[in-house]
Scaffold this active site. Structure first.
Site, short mmCIF file in Angstrom:
data_model
loop_
_atom_site.label_atom_id
_atom_site.label_comp_id
_atom_site.label_asym_id
_atom_site.label_seq_id
_atom_site.Cartn_x
_atom_site.Cartn_y
_atom_site.Cartn_z
N GLU A 1 -0.46 103.57 -62.69
CA GLU A 1 0.25 103.76 -61.35
C GLU A 1 0.31 105.02 -60.76
OE1 GLU A 1 -0.60 101.07 -59.57
OE2 GLU A 1 -0.26 99.11 -60.58
N HIS B 1 9.23 103.02 -60.46
CA HIS B 1 9.26 101.75 -60.74
C HIS B 1 9.54 100.77 -61.93
CE1 HIS B 1 6.24 97.78 -59.54
NE2 HIS B 1 5.70 98.52 -60.63
N HIS C 1 10.61 96.55 -62.32
CA HIS C 1 10.53 94.55 -62.57
C HIS C 1 11.37 94.42 -62.04
CE1 HIS C 1 6.01 95.04 -64.56
NE2 HIS C 1 6.42 95.94 -62.84
N GLU D 1 27.95 97.34 -49.56
CA GLU D 1 27.88 98.91 -50.15
C GLU D 1 26.27 99.18 -49.79
OE1 GLU D 1 26.72 97.94 -54.60
OE2 GLU D 1 27.69 100.04 -54.60
N HIS E 1 6.03 91.11 -57.59
CA HIS E 1 5.60 92.43 -58.34
C HIS E 1 6.66 92.81 -59.04
CE1 HIS E 1 2.76 94.99 -60.55
NE2 HIS E 1 3.81 95.18 -61.10
#
Ligand SMILES: [Zn+2]
Length: 271
Positions: free
Chosen positions: A116, A139, A141, A169, A210
């Site tokens: 990525e 990144h 999951h 919040e 994803h």
């Protein structure tokens, strides 16, 4: 020269990666992080003239020419980083207008940066235009955010409003909201470009079915952003199937805006 394994940025990177794994956000080889480093800092630990290998990137990013990144490796498991950082991490310098990256340290088993990398580098370029202090793209999951993309409207404003309504919040932590991309093929320049475009207006970008991308000035801030959005998604997934008796109203969110001096994304609260 000081050992790079003792560098505060290295210990913080390893601690953050381990913490993400322990949160269940990075199964198997899931997840990746890139951390932008100042050249002067890198020079304290490495001879920056000593390039180990040059790795092609298959994209261009002229705005990042000469910039240094500590980045996770492709196919590598977050759970292993703390035990073998020099195999699972690499420190690269962007060269040739972004078309290649010069490896200065790490990926010691012949590996290379995350698949990525395009999404990371394009997101860095996009965030730096908005905030010159941006240093991190992350990144992972997280299960509840991912679950939410199966059952919730994927319109960015509607998705964000639901998250804001879950915990008080949220509107303070991510007033710029969450941008949502539909399912796309990952590991491509296309999803990189789409992510970077969304990063111009928000520090969080959800990849449907994803995971999520976060950006911030440091590892703690970026981790905290994702952590807060994931907590809100967890609340949503606990209550989505139950009758709702009450929620945080737009008037209450405006009180939060006024009291804490934050400004929700223009037009995303009801007027
Ligand atoms: Zn992923």
């Amino acid at each position: 020269m000081k050992s790079i394994l003792d560098a505060p940025f290295m210990t913080e990177m390893i601690r953050t990666i381990t913490n993400m794994y322990n949160h269940g956000w990075d199964e198997r080889n899931g997840g990746n992080i890139s951390l932008l480093l100042d050249e002067a800092l890198v020079r304290e630990y490495l001879d920056v003239e000593h390039v180990l290998r040059t790795i092609p990137t298959c994209f261009t990013a002229p705005a990042l020419e000469g910039k240094y990144f500590l980045v996770t490796g492709t196919g590598k498991y977050f759970k292993n980083v703390q035990y073998a950082p020099e195999i699972n991490l690499g420190l690269v310098r962007i060269a040739d207008g972004g078309k290649s990256a010069e490896l200065l340290w790490g990926f010691a088993d012949g590996g290379r940066f995350t698949s990525e990398f395009p999404a990371h580098m394009m997101s860095h370029a996009a965030r730096l235009k908005v905030n010159p202090e941006n240093r991190v793209v992350m990144h992972c999951h997280p299960a509840n955010l991912l679950a939410m993309t199966h059952v919730h409207d994927l319109n960015s404003r509607i998705f964000t409003r639901t998250l804001w309504q879950m915990c008080t919040e949220c509107i303070m932590v991510f007033p710029d909201g969450v941008n949502v991309l539909p399912w796309m093929l990952c590991g491509t320049n296309e999803i990189g470009l789409a992510t970077a475009e969304q990063m111009e207006t928000a520090r969080l970008v959800v990849w449907s079915q994803h995971g999520i991308y976060g950006a911030g000035a440091d590892l703690d801030e970026t981790f905290g952003l994702i952590e807060t959005a994931e907590k809100a998604a967890e609340i949503y997934m606990k209550i989505a199937h139950l009758p709702w008796k009450t929620t945080i109203t737009d008037d209450q969110m405006r009180l939060l805006e006024a009291h804490f001096g934050v400004k929700a994304r223009e037009g995303w609260l009801e007027r």
